[in-house]
Design a protein around this motif. Structure first.
Motif, PDB file in Angstrom:
ATOM      1  N   LEU A  78       0.807  -1.201   0.000  1.00  0.00           N
ATOM      2  CA  LEU A  78       0.000   0.000   0.000  1.00  0.00           C
ATOM      3  C   LEU A  78       0.848   1.262   0.000  1.00  0.00           C
TER       4      LEU A  78
ATOM      5  N   GLY B 154       1.790   5.232   0.909  1.00  0.00           N
ATOM      6  CA  GLY B 154       1.525   6.240   1.913  1.00  0.00           C
ATOM      7  C   GLY B 154       1.639   5.814   3.361  1.00  0.00           C
TER       8      GLY B 154
ATOM      9  N   ASP C  90      -5.347   5.209   8.458  1.00  0.00           N
ATOM     10  CA  ASP C  90      -4.321   5.327   7.419  1.00  0.00           C
ATOM     11  C   ASP C  90      -4.320   4.100   6.512  1.00  0.00           C
ATOM     12  N   THR C  91      -4.401   2.928   7.132  1.00  0.00           N
ATOM     13  CA  THR C  91      -4.414   1.686   6.359  1.00  0.00           C
ATOM     14  C   THR C  91      -5.664   1.589   5.513  1.00  0.00           C
TER      15      THR C  91
ATOM     16  N   ALA D 135      -5.380   3.819   2.466  1.00  0.00           N
ATOM     17  CA  ALA D 135      -4.485   3.274   1.445  1.00  0.00           C
ATOM     18  C   ALA D 135      -5.141   2.138   0.682  1.00  0.00           C
TER      19      ALA D 135
ATOM     20  N   THR E  38      -7.674   3.551  -1.847  1.00  0.00           N
ATOM     21  CA  THR E  38      -7.056   4.074  -3.069  1.00  0.00           C
ATOM     22  C   THR E  38      -6.767   2.952  -4.061  1.00  0.00           C
TER      23      THR E  38
END
Length: 395
Positions: free
Chosen positions: A91, A93, A243-244, A247, A250
């Protein structure tokens, strides 16, 4: 799937070379593929999506205990060393954003009665700070765990439908797969949105519990001597989950475009193109030379224009030379390492003659190959160029 402890997951998160994009830029254009061959590309792409979804399910199931921890020291210690996939290899970022998971998890032997975690859980994400604090008595923490589990279940549904597409890449199955990916993207949207400071919102009823926990202020939990520390750790865990999730979202959007017909993901497309070409190569290269490499395994490292790693893949070839299986992460046991720029991958996949493009890229230095271990180092330094020369001669 490769086994990871949370400690190794932590180390991966901290390394600047471990972050990678699961969905690379570029496609294999549909118009360049005959109708009779499309099913091969659709099948391999579905297998790729299945692997991706399996990783997503695994990751989010591992996050559930962050909000529903064990209540004794023995189970807490087990959780610290439990299996964790290195999603940072897949992933974008996430480099530098991972919290110190091992240290964060070490406090789970303190989650019993009258502990800081119990206080945070009891007061909820919006604690009343008057003389008689009260909260939701743990329901917000339970609901956060449920939200994470629901995302894991969504990945599982995508995986199951992708496996059906592997068996039968019919338009109906592909449409259902696209629908499940769309649903999962929406669920991830609901989990991570809004990204703005929740303090600016008057009503949090439409905000996920994970997002609420990610935005708490530790100060109101200070009535317990360990309350602020526990609140900070809950907040950091929730932020890492978001955050995960962002990602994964996306990459899912990119994969959805491929399933809906914008092209084919370049990695599974490259596997199909390679396997279609290998038979002709084997028949034209001396068996004694070809057999030295057939059956080997490779770590493929794809880099961006600055030389930083974008992603890693592991490939295992069969005795006939075709790619037998692959994983969306590297393996310690690979026979050789192959490194190339992301732009070169796209050029090879989109070329009219992908094998010639690959050979040209190797000869120009865009593709670097090195063996692992003494014998493989000798083999790949002395014989690989000879094999490439034979291949070039028949193209």
């Amino acid at each position: 799937m490769r086994q990871y402890t949370r400690r190794s997951f932590l180390q991966a998160c901290g390394a600047t070379t471990t972050a990678g994009a699961l969905a690379l830029e570029g496609t294999k254009n549909v118009h360049a593929i005959s109708t009779s061959k499309k099913s091969e590309f659709e099948t391999e792409q579905a297998r790729y999506i299945s692997k991706f979804a399996t990783t997503g399910k695994w990751a989010f199931e591992e996050f559930v205990p962050l909000f529903d921890p064990p209540s004794n020291k023995e189970l807490g210690g087990h959780l610290v060393d439990s299996v964790m996939p290195s999603v940072t290899m897949l992933l974008p970022g996430l480099v530098g954003q991972a919290v110190e998971l091992k240290q964060t998890l070490s406090w789970y032997d303190e989650v019993g009665k009258d502990t800081g975690f119990r206080t945070v859980s009891r007061l909820g994400p919006e604690p009343y700070t008057g003389s008689d604090p009260s909260g939701d008595f743990g329901s917000a923490m339970d609901e956060a765990a449920t939200e994470v589990q629901n995302i894991a279940d969504g990945f599982d549904k995508v995986n199951q439908r992708a496996q059906r597409c592997v068996e039968n890449p019919s338009q109906g199955n592909l449409s259902r797969l696209a629908g499940l990916i769309e649903t999962l993207i929406k669920d991830l949207d609901d989990l991570v949105s809004p990204s703005a400071d929740l303090g600016d919102l008057d009503d949090l009823s439409d905000v996920s519990r994970i997002a609420q926990w990610a935005n708490i202020n530790p100060s109101p939990y200070g009535n317990h001597p360990d309350g602020k520390r526990a609140a900070k750790r809950v907040k950091e865990n929730a932020k890492f989950v978001l955050d995960t999730a962002s990602a994964f979202r996306t990459s899912l959007k990119t994969l959805l475009g491929y399933v809906q017909g914008s092209g084919y993901h370049p990695f599974p497309a490259a596997i199909v193109l390679f396997n279609q070409s290998i038979g002709d190569i084997r028949s034209s290269v001396p068996n004694a030379l070809f057999d030295r490499f057939a059956g080997d395994s490779f770590n493929i490292r794809i880099e961006d224009s600055d030389g930083k790693q974008v992603t890693k893949r592991w490939l295992k070839t069969s005795p006939t030379g075709n790619i037998k299986r692959y994983k969306l992460e590297d393996q310690n046991s690979a026979d050789a390492e192959i490194a190339l720029p992301k732009s070169t991958v796209n050029e090879i996949v989109d070329a009219d003659d992908s094998m010639t493009a690959a050979v040209d890229a190797y000869e120009s230095g865009d593709i670097q190959v090195s063996g692992n271990g003494l014998m493989n180092s000798i083999k790949y330094s002395r014989l690989w160029s000879t094999l490439i020369g034979w291949i070039k001669g028949i193209l």
